[in-house]
Design a protein around this motif. Sequence first.
Motif, PDB file in Angstrom:
ATOM      1  N   VAL A 288       0.837  -1.192   0.000  1.00 30.37           N
ATOM      2  CA  VAL A 288       0.000   0.000   0.000  1.00 30.37           C
ATOM      3  C   VAL A 288       0.880   1.254   0.000  1.00 30.37           C
ATOM      4  O   VAL A 288       1.886   1.310   0.691  1.00 30.37           O
ATOM      5  CB  VAL A 288      -0.964  -0.003   1.221  1.00 30.37           C
TER       6      VAL A 288
ATOM      7  N   MET B 270      -5.650  -2.599   4.944  1.00 34.23           N
ATOM      8  CA  MET B 270      -4.203  -2.385   4.826  1.00 34.23           C
ATOM      9  C   MET B 270      -3.449  -3.664   5.178  1.00 34.23           C
ATOM     10  O   MET B 270      -2.507  -4.060   4.481  1.00 34.23           O
ATOM     11  CB  MET B 270      -3.764  -1.233   5.736  1.00 34.23           C
TER      12      MET B 270
ATOM     13  N   VAL C  80       2.333  -4.003   7.989  1.00 32.95           N
ATOM     14  CA  VAL C  80       1.728  -3.824   6.665  1.00 32.95           C
ATOM     15  C   VAL C  80       2.825  -3.830   5.617  1.00 32.95           C
ATOM     16  O   VAL C  80       3.935  -3.344   5.849  1.00 32.95           O
ATOM     17  CB  VAL C  80       0.940  -2.486   6.627  1.00 32.95           C
TER      18      VAL C  80
END
Length: 616
Positions: A71, A115, A142
């Motif tokens: 992300v 996420m 993440v």
Amino acid sequence: MTASTHSNASGNTVDQALHLLQTIFGYPAFRSQQGQIVEHVVNGGDALVLMPTGGGKSLCYQIPALLRNGVGIVVSPLIALMQDQVDALAEVGVRASFLNSTQSFDEILAVEKKMREGDIDLVYIAPERLLTQRCLELLQVVNIALFAIDEAHCVSQWGHDFRPEYIKLSALHERFPNVPRIALTATADQQTRDEIIHRLQLENAMQFVSSFDRPNIRYQIVEKANGRKQLLDFITAQHSGDAGIVYCLSRKKVEETAEFLNENGITSLPYHAGMDLQDRSRNQARFLREDGIVMCATIAFGMGIDKPDVRFVAHLDLPKSIEGYYQETGRAGRDGASANAWMAYGLQDVVQQRRMIDESEANETYKRVQSVKLDAMLTLCETLNCRRVHILDYFGQQAEPCGNCDTCMSPPISFDGSVAAQKILSTVYRVDQRFAAGHVIDILRGIDTERVQQWRHEKLSTYGIGSDKSEAEWRALLRQLIALGLVAVDYENYSSLKLTEASRAVLRGEIKVQLRQYKKAEKAVKHKRQSAKDFAESDLDSKAQSVFDKLRWWRVETARTHNVPAYVIFPDATLREIARQQPASLPALRAISGVGDKKLESYGKEIIELIEELQP
């Protein structure tokens, strides 16, 4: 290191990036250095990007975020605009969201879950939230594609939008050393640039510096007589029905100016930090979503505003620096059509800004830097040469006279102002440097006021030696002397005028003083092709114009249904091209710049049917 102007990029990364640019965003090719920046960041490099407002900075991190695993985290100070940014990405099929204080706890949990599971492409986070323990712990688990630090000039304590929390963003490099970082800003002089690099630990980053020039913007600075009336004349003559922004220094002036414009038939809204948050957000949303609104604001408004059809930015007060001025004026004409940057400027502006610096509680180093920046701004206002050349020179870029600013179109007349300067300086000396501008000018002009009599100043040798000039002329000359550092203002003693070390050489006739000849404020005149309507009409034939008008009406209705600003559906430039080409099929519509796959799927059939309805 600084990247060269032309991209030598090749290989799979560039092909993939170009594919996303065309299919998702609907643009046929990268502009300027975009392709190089994208390739560099996709391959894991850090970057500092300086690109003017409207130059396409966001694509420089959006496409790498889509191409890299994980992300993309966008650090942005613009909580009020995050929803619009996310909506714009959703319109082209990009999975985006934000984390900020406007969300419920359940909404935050849902974004965090996406996420962790890799179900989202981009997340916008304010720096205050990013640096909380909860958010940092989330980022540790993440998969992060990149960090984009937008509005990076906020890290500079010398800058016009300093945010203390930005200084702590060096923690990103320390905690995530293998994640590429891209810092982006529209305006930064060398000092601000150096500070961005130092504060964010970007010493090894590639620097991409695009041209700062915005050739579609016309710069005009006028002698302030009656600022609000001059503003009204300017808007009425050149921008009737157009969207614009008017900047004022104080909250009170913002509200008074908005009220004045409304009373004179111009739809205007106020915006400043002292307003209720709900009212402020409502006014911003109206400005973004409706046509033809003029926003009167302090500098609290504007950063990150993506509205492409702002046709003018006006200043009723002198900005503190060229960076601030250029950042603010850059909010006009993002669509590339002609726009105006207009300012009314007078003696009181100089006095007010100098007083604000002197009375500031900041340390002496900060005050000195701000004084230097203000001096540069004053020099721009008083210049006899091309304003665009002056601005670009400030940012380290050379240019030729533009032919499109007020000093190019109506060159000011300079004269040897040594004698006039001596008259002012002599009068300041003879009143013991104890009186403000108004009294000094009364003495010069031989005005027999009660105060002149009280102090017996009609007996001075300089009494009446300037009777050949009006009060406005003397104020303009005095303003230039203050700007040149030949006169100082003592704010602790009733704004009394003082001589400086430099003024003594002028009094003794050892140096000459070149000044601008006073020019009475003129009523604004209509310039051809200044408004968006003029631009469209001159660009399209009658049939295409009717299609364009119908498309704009359709866009307003569609935007209202989707609860997004109209430009998020399509900008004027794309609608204008559709109107010009009048495509009869989906493939023909898809070939137009700004029409990507998702927008073709969402709106293609409606647009084709609308065009067919208008065919004879």
